[in-house]
Design an enzyme around this catalytic site. Sequence first.
Site, PDB file in Angstrom:
ATOM      1  N   GLU A   1       0.791  -1.229   0.000  1.00 40.26           N
ATOM      2  CA  GLU A   1       0.000   0.000   0.000  1.00 40.26           C
ATOM      3  C   GLU A   1       0.822   1.277   0.000  1.00 40.26           C
ATOM      4  O   GLU A   1       0.338   2.329   0.445  1.00 40.26           O
ATOM      5  CB  GLU A   1      -0.918   0.007   1.226  1.00 40.26           C
ATOM      6  CG  GLU A   1      -0.215   0.219   2.564  1.00 40.26           C
ATOM      7  CD  GLU A   1       0.152  -1.060   3.294  1.00 40.26           C
ATOM      8  OE1 GLU A   1       0.355  -1.004   4.519  1.00 40.26           O
ATOM      9  OE2 GLU A   1       0.234  -2.103   2.634  1.00 40.26           O
TER      10      GLU A   1
ATOM     11  N   GLU B   1      -5.647  -2.502  -0.536  1.00 39.09           N
ATOM     12  CA  GLU B   1      -4.470  -1.629  -0.569  1.00 39.09           C
ATOM     13  C   GLU B   1      -4.872  -0.162  -0.651  1.00 39.09           C
ATOM     14  O   GLU B   1      -4.239   0.703  -0.042  1.00 39.09           O
ATOM     15  CB  GLU B   1      -3.556  -2.013  -1.733  1.00 39.09           C
ATOM     16  CG  GLU B   1      -3.106  -3.465  -1.736  1.00 39.09           C
ATOM     17  CD  GLU B   1      -2.481  -3.930  -0.434  1.00 39.09           C
ATOM     18  OE1 GLU B   1      -1.898  -3.099   0.284  1.00 39.09           O
ATOM     19  OE2 GLU B   1      -2.587  -5.134  -0.128  1.00 39.09           O
TER      20      GLU B   1
ATOM     21  N   GLU C   1      -3.747  -3.915   9.520  1.00 34.29           N
ATOM     22  CA  GLU C   1      -4.150  -5.023   8.653  1.00 34.29           C
ATOM     23  C   GLU C   1      -5.522  -5.584   9.014  1.00 34.29           C
ATOM     24  O   GLU C   1      -6.350  -5.806   8.141  1.00 34.29           O
ATOM     25  CB  GLU C   1      -3.088  -6.124   8.681  1.00 34.29           C
ATOM     26  CG  GLU C   1      -1.747  -5.705   8.098  1.00 34.29           C
ATOM     27  CD  GLU C   1      -1.810  -5.263   6.648  1.00 34.29           C
ATOM     28  OE1 GLU C   1      -2.857  -5.438   5.986  1.00 34.29           O
ATOM     29  OE2 GLU C   1      -0.803  -4.710   6.162  1.00 34.29           O
TER      30      GLU C   1
END
Length: 870
Positions: free
Chosen positions: A271, A305, A327
Amino acid sequence: MRTETPPLIHLADYRPSDHLIDRVDLDVQLDPHRTRITAVLSLRPNPAGAAGAPLRLDGDDLRLVALDLDGAPPAPGSVTAGPQGLEIAEPPQRPFTLTVVTEIDPTANTKLMGLYRSSGVYCTQCEADGFRRITYFLDRPDVLSVYTTRIEAERDAAPVLLGNGNPVESGSVPGTDRHYAVWHDPHPKPAYLFALVGGRLGSVETTFRTMEGRDVRVAVLVEPGKEERAAYALDAVIRSMRWDEEAFGRPYDLDVFNVVAVSDFNMGAMENKGLNIFNDKYVLASPETATDADYAAIEAIIAHEYFHNWSGNRVTCRDWFQLCLKEGLTVFRDQEFSSDMRSRAVHRIGEVRALRARQFPEDAGPLRHPVRPTAYAEINNFYTATVYEKGAEIVRMLKTLLGSEAFRAGMDRYYAENDGRAATVEDFLAAFEAVSGRDLAAFAQWYARPGTPLLTASGRYDAAARRYDLTLKQSFDDGEPLVIPVALGLVGAGGALDGAVCPEVRDGVYVLGAREATIRFAEVPEPPVPSLLRGFSAPVRLQADLSEADHLRLLAHDTDPFNRWQAAQSVAHGLMRGGGLATAFAEALGLLLDREGARDPAFAALALAIPSEGEVANEMRAEVDPDAIHAARTALRRDLGRALRPRLDALWDALADAPGTPYSPDAAAAGRRALRNAALDLVAAGDPETGAVRAASQLAAATNMTDRLAALGTLALIPGEPREAALAAFAERYASEPLVLDKWFAVQAMIPEDGTLARIERLKAHPAFAMTNPNRVRALIGSFAFGNPTQFARADGAGFTLVADTVAALDTTNPQVAAKLLTAFGSWRRLKKSRGCQAEEILKRIKAIPSLSRDVADIAARSLAPVNHL
């Protein structure tokens, strides 16, 4: 020299960096073998750090070319530098500038961490600690800096030069065949979010107007000639940007957003701020080369992402122990996005299947750890299903507890209070406490305690009083009870008992906060069957005193689609454990197909899918015998295929696309294909001869990869010349398509036959296979290790040896991929004793390899240790 177990890093030892880097000015002179990086670092002592502390910069396999401090060489003897770090014993106690020149070889960087060259394209991967392979740095997530990057390269070799942030300047280098581009990212970020790309790339692009009225140029860049295959990824980016504005109020904050696909990548994607770098597997798609599952994965990973732009980039994590903060939260966000784009019920079932297949075994084995670990030896090994999927389940439970309105308010407050900061789990929960007024201290234990709780349920009906008492009990460790939201309802012989009254159940949810509780339902007109954990409202194992008849009632009448699917799974598990007749189950599935086959084919396909061998093993409390599980599952599939044959035949015929029907990856069309292919699979299970004929027919007539690969997968399970001919023809047809050949490798790696090991050895010599490419390794060796339990855990140990030899060979070139492969041994203690002993010896052999990488040494050591509580 033997490798010792890597030392542990502890959360309790965290302290702020002694120095901060406010600004980073990079000049990167790209060259295949001698890339030179000049880093100008604007440093200052951190008021929160230790006064007068030395400056210690991280490095990894670096060569220092030059160094100066405030424009002059450091005093002799004041600097210690080596490949793994640089230290200035007495740095200035004021803001100062350090200029560091390093030189690296991107072509030789087979670890694919830091700056490397992939198929002629320069790219980077800096999470978790790859930036230290580019230059000496404070490579930790709580040091946030503003970056300006000048990239220079030979114009013909790298006509496209990309960096983080916005483009500032570009031009030719006078008197040379080189050119440059300057990129500036105004948002402070940690080094792990740095990115750079240089190479020959084609692109598709469009413009997105944000909710604030700004125009953003959005581009997806791929290998030249494959631009058409990037169209779906570009569309997914635009839909992600719009959804994040609508669902979370998060607009994009730069002038450009670039996605770049590369063929050699250790992860799925990364990302990096404004410049997401992807494994090309999750970008490139066409009906001829990608399945419905590929399209869905591209959509989900593109979204994941992009969503990191806020949950990970604008608000990052203070240290790697807080990894779940970015996450787990972002997985929850991408799951919600995919649910809105597709069928929420079907997608939820897929999420839970993945959780149970990957995370539950992790929680039950030696590699288990809390969602927020308290210690680690190698952070790359903690990018796990526990951090990602279980982390997402915790966020989902939080939303269930607080309700949608308070959850959104909490998210808004979290972003507002932590924008531009490196945050912690405590910061996250504090935002929700502030908006809801609730104390979440007990709920926070979900982040701290490893393992999967067991929820048991038993009920008692009093006909005279029209009363039903439901007792719930949680079993876990010796700590305090967890907070478990239990979504539930009651189901009668003809459907939901909506008139039942229970004040403790609010909005269909009972919050269990004690070891045991009994809740009472009044006005219950008949003996009910409880529908528990609707929507899988908590990541627990459920043990309820329900009979096969009770499960079949839920399958027929429950209003919760997840629990209807779960009921079918529970019956199948019971039949495989007990070896009973499948007559009633087949009748129930037949009625479901009659009712749902046309209305919701995707759900019907899931109901037909018998639990995998791995799922069966995960539910067992006794020693696992992969051969016995395979035999039981094969028998059940055979019986169902025969019992349902007329319906399956009719579905396979009715769901075929009419000639000339254009392919669409949308949920409705994908659901029809899923049900047709599920019907083919069961027909072949009941009648392999007919199944082979139909699979060959479908393979020949298929107009898309979904149907073609499904037919090939069915044929692969039926030994004989038709299978080998189909495999050979498929390989010839797609000889120039590496991502399609990955599917071909995987199909063969998962054939549950004694000859598969010899087949894999032949495939390793195939021209398309390369140990240097992570996708190839995952397709062939990974599919075997994680998807073929009878052959991986063979009685003679040869399957273990195959994977171990691959791990040993890979460890010297790409330890990250090697370590991931080694996690296939994580459940070795649950195998039958003879096989478990063989796996243990293999792990010991791996652990004893001299000069083993930290990545693999850590996995080997933890796999051999008693179940731990990191």
